[in-house]
Motif scaffolding. Sequence first.
Motif, PDB file in Angstrom:
ATOM      1  N   GLN A   5       0.799  -1.050   0.052  1.00 43.08           N
ATOM      2  CA  GLN A   5      -0.024   0.145  -0.274  1.00 43.08           C
ATOM      3  C   GLN A   5       1.011   1.247   0.142  1.00 43.08           C
ATOM      4  OE1 GLN A   5      -2.546  -0.464   3.483  1.00 43.08           O
ATOM      5  NE2 GLN A   5      -4.113  -1.483   2.061  1.00 43.08           N
ATOM      6  N   ALA A   6       0.663   2.185  -0.924  1.00 43.21           N
ATOM      7  CA  ALA A   6       1.329   3.439  -0.960  1.00 43.21           C
ATOM      8  C   ALA A   6       0.314   4.409  -1.295  1.00 43.21           C
ATOM      9  CB  ALA A   6       2.383   3.266  -2.023  1.00 43.21           C
ATOM     10  N   GLY A   7       0.736   5.885  -1.007  1.00 45.97           N
ATOM     11  CA  GLY A   7      -0.175   6.837  -1.483  1.00 45.97           C
ATOM     12  C   GLY A   7      -0.087   8.153  -0.036  1.00 45.97           C
ATOM     13  N   ASN A   8      -0.888   9.067  -0.808  1.00 45.64           N
ATOM     14  CA  ASN A   8      -1.075  10.280   0.255  1.00 45.64           C
ATOM     15  C   ASN A   8      -2.668  10.661   0.206  1.00 45.64           C
ATOM     16  OD1 ASN A   8      -1.320  11.582  -2.060  1.00 45.64           O
ATOM     17  ND2 ASN A   8       0.813  12.216  -2.029  1.00 45.64           N
ATOM     18  N   HIS A   9      -3.024  11.922   0.449  1.00 46.74           N
ATOM     19  CA  HIS A   9      -4.073  12.389   0.441  1.00 46.74           C
ATOM     20  C   HIS A   9      -4.937  12.555  -0.812  1.00 46.74           C
ATOM     21  CE1 HIS A   9      -2.091  16.085  -0.229  1.00 46.74           C
ATOM     22  NE2 HIS A   9      -3.196  16.812  -0.676  1.00 46.74           N
ATOM     23  N   ARG A  10      -3.771  12.422  -1.904  1.00 48.76           N
ATOM     24  CA  ARG A  10      -4.421  12.843  -3.476  1.00 48.76           C
ATOM     25  C   ARG A  10      -4.630  11.699  -4.158  1.00 48.76           C
ATOM     26  NH1 ARG A  10      -2.028  15.687  -7.733  1.00 48.76           N
ATOM     27  NH2 ARG A  10      -4.165  15.610  -8.578  1.00 48.76           N
ATOM     28  N   TRP A  11      -3.545  10.421  -3.865  1.00 51.15           N
ATOM     29  CA  TRP A  11      -3.583   9.145  -4.631  1.00 51.15           C
ATOM     30  C   TRP A  11      -3.475   8.017  -3.553  1.00 51.15           C
ATOM     31  CZ3 TRP A  11       0.767   5.960  -4.865  1.00 51.15           C
ATOM     32  CH2 TRP A  11       1.970   6.452  -4.430  1.00 51.15           C
ATOM     33  N   GLN A  12      -3.800   6.914  -3.913  1.00 46.02           N
ATOM     34  CA  GLN A  12      -3.459   5.593  -3.104  1.00 46.02           C
ATOM     35  C   GLN A  12      -3.488   4.451  -4.300  1.00 46.02           C
ATOM     36  OE1 GLN A  12      -3.923   4.964   0.386  1.00 46.02           O
ATOM     37  NE2 GLN A  12      -3.589   6.922   0.530  1.00 46.02           N
ATOM     38  N   TYR A  13      -2.523   3.528  -3.933  1.00 51.02           N
ATOM     39  CA  TYR A  13      -2.261   2.362  -4.627  1.00 51.02           C
ATOM     40  C   TYR A  13      -2.263   1.075  -3.635  1.00 51.02           C
ATOM     41  CZ  TYR A  13      -0.380  -1.279  -7.443  1.00 51.02           C
ATOM     42  OH  TYR A  13       0.008  -2.467  -8.128  1.00 51.02           O
ATOM     43  N   HIS A  14      -3.030   0.055  -3.898  1.00 50.60           N
ATOM     44  CA  HIS A  14      -3.170  -1.140  -3.022  1.00 50.60           C
ATOM     45  C   HIS A  14      -2.997  -2.311  -4.165  1.00 50.60           C
ATOM     46  CE1 HIS A  14      -5.457   0.948   0.220  1.00 50.60           C
ATOM     47  NE2 HIS A  14      -5.326   1.903  -0.676  1.00 50.60           N
ATOM     48  N   GLN A  53      -5.061  -5.388  -7.497  1.00 52.71           N
ATOM     49  CA  GLN A  53      -4.521  -4.005  -7.401  1.00 52.71           C
ATOM     50  C   GLN A  53      -5.553  -3.040  -7.506  1.00 52.71           C
ATOM     51  OE1 GLN A  53      -1.458  -3.105 -10.099  1.00 52.71           O
ATOM     52  NE2 GLN A  53      -2.564  -3.945 -11.916  1.00 52.71           N
ATOM     53  N   SER A  54      -5.405  -1.984  -6.921  1.00 50.33           N
ATOM     54  CA  SER A  54      -6.539  -0.713  -7.104  1.00 50.33           C
ATOM     55  C   SER A  54      -5.588   0.630  -6.937  1.00 50.33           C
ATOM     56  CB  SER A  54      -7.421  -0.812  -5.791  1.00 50.33           C
ATOM     57  OG  SER A  54      -7.986  -2.059  -5.981  1.00 50.33           O
ATOM     58  N   PHE A  55      -6.417   1.347  -7.646  1.00 50.18           N
ATOM     59  CA  PHE A  55      -5.496   2.899  -7.749  1.00 50.18           C
ATOM     60  C   PHE A  55      -6.781   3.822  -7.701  1.00 50.18           C
ATOM     61  CE2 PHE A  55      -4.319   6.539 -10.162  1.00 50.18           C
ATOM     62  CZ  PHE A  55      -3.173   6.697  -9.493  1.00 50.18           C
ATOM     63  N   PHE A  56      -6.480   4.896  -6.738  1.00 48.28           N
ATOM     64  CA  PHE A  56      -7.430   5.756  -6.494  1.00 48.28           C
ATOM     65  C   PHE A  56      -6.804   7.390  -6.593  1.00 48.28           C
ATOM     66  CE2 PHE A  56      -8.219   2.232  -3.888  1.00 48.28           C
ATOM     67  CZ  PHE A  56      -9.607   1.792  -4.069  1.00 48.28           C
ATOM     68  N   LEU A  57      -7.389   8.318  -7.451  1.00 43.93           N
ATOM     69  CA  LEU A  57      -6.726   9.569  -7.623  1.00 43.93           C
ATOM     70  C   LEU A  57      -7.757  10.511  -7.412  1.00 43.93           C
ATOM     71  CD1 LEU A  57      -4.192  11.233  -8.506  1.00 43.93           C
ATOM     72  CD2 LEU A  57      -5.386  11.012 -10.958  1.00 43.93           C
ATOM     73  N   ASN A  58      -7.549  11.412  -6.281  1.00 41.20           N
ATOM     74  CA  ASN A  58      -8.425  12.716  -6.105  1.00 41.20           C
ATOM     75  C   ASN A  58      -7.967  13.807  -7.063  1.00 41.20           C
ATOM     76  OD1 ASN A  58     -10.348  11.778  -4.320  1.00 41.20           O
ATOM     77  ND2 ASN A  58      -8.622  11.790  -2.703  1.00 41.20           N
ATOM     78  N   GLY A  62     -11.627  18.120  -7.962  1.00 41.69           N
ATOM     79  CA  GLY A  62     -12.972  17.484  -7.083  1.00 41.69           C
ATOM     80  C   GLY A  62     -13.315  16.099  -7.739  1.00 41.69           C
ATOM     81  N   SER A  63     -12.820  15.948  -8.613  1.00 42.13           N
ATOM     82  CA  SER A  63     -13.306  14.431  -9.464  1.00 42.13           C
ATOM     83  C   SER A  63     -12.435  13.302  -8.798  1.00 42.13           C
ATOM     84  CB  SER A  63     -13.273  14.654 -10.618  1.00 42.13           C
ATOM     85  OG  SER A  63     -12.357  14.912 -11.348  1.00 42.13           O
ATOM     86  N   LEU A  64     -13.009  12.061  -8.734  1.00 41.51           N
ATOM     87  CA  LEU A  64     -12.318  10.927  -8.627  1.00 41.51           C
ATOM     88  C   LEU A  64     -12.159   9.933  -9.459  1.00 41.51           C
ATOM     89  CD1 LEU A  64     -10.888   9.148  -6.131  1.00 41.51           C
ATOM     90  CD2 LEU A  64     -13.275   8.296  -5.537  1.00 41.51           C
ATOM     91  N   LEU A  65     -10.973   9.301  -9.706  1.00 41.28           N
ATOM     92  CA  LEU A  65     -10.693   8.433 -10.618  1.00 41.28           C
ATOM     93  C   LEU A  65     -10.338   7.166  -9.820  1.00 41.28           C
ATOM     94  CD1 LEU A  65     -10.549   7.945 -13.651  1.00 41.28           C
ATOM     95  CD2 LEU A  65      -8.112   8.487 -13.525  1.00 41.28           C
ATOM     96  N   GLU A  66     -10.739   5.867 -10.196  1.00 37.76           N
ATOM     97  CA  GLU A  66     -10.772   4.826  -9.455  1.00 37.76           C
ATOM     98  C   GLU A  66     -10.446   3.636 -10.665  1.00 37.76           C
ATOM     99  OE1 GLU A  66     -13.382   3.264  -6.620  1.00 37.76           O
ATOM    100  OE2 GLU A  66     -14.358   5.120  -6.868  1.00 37.76           O
ATOM    101  N   ALA A  67      -9.286   2.967 -10.535  1.00 41.32           N
ATOM    102  CA  ALA A  67      -9.021   1.843 -11.423  1.00 41.32           C
ATOM    103  C   ALA A  67      -8.733   0.634 -10.605  1.00 41.32           C
ATOM    104  CB  ALA A  67      -7.933   2.186 -12.607  1.00 41.32           C
TER     105      ALA A  67
END
Length: 176
Positions: A5-14, A53-58, A62-67
Amino acid sequence: RIKLQAGNHRWQYHASFLHQHADNDFSYTDRYIYGNPVLKRQHNALDAAGFIQSFFLNMKDGSLLEAGSWYQQKVLEIPALMGNYSASHALQKDSTFKIFLTYRKQFGKSGLMIRSAWFTDDLHYTDKINEEDNAFSINSKIGARQLRNEAEYRYYISDRITLGAGADHNSLDGIS
């Protein structure tokens, strides 16, 4: 199981990697044979592995991208039925792959969501008369391919009333 797991308040990767092995060569009492001998189960192993695996990007607007994606493979030896004393050579290989992408945007009193996903599932069953054969007596391949797309828009008129509209598309192909 291995996790990352890695990331911060803008992006996350699991990410997770999973592996499982079982010989499944347990002992059992065979009540079909005179004297009820204790035998060992043969040709019954399981091997499975998967990667998720999952990826999240704020985004700044204000939009959110998830993959995300998920791949899993399983190889299963299929033993002879109890009471059948010939050796089994049956094998079943399953695999699945799933991937998705989602976009979400929240406006003042409304929200938009767009999602697309692709799924594949495959099953390959084989059997041989004997282990030395190069040819299969059974060689069955089946599978499925699915594409899903959806979009949804919601407008929040009040705390109790929401107006929504959406569209879905689903395509499924069977392979036999």
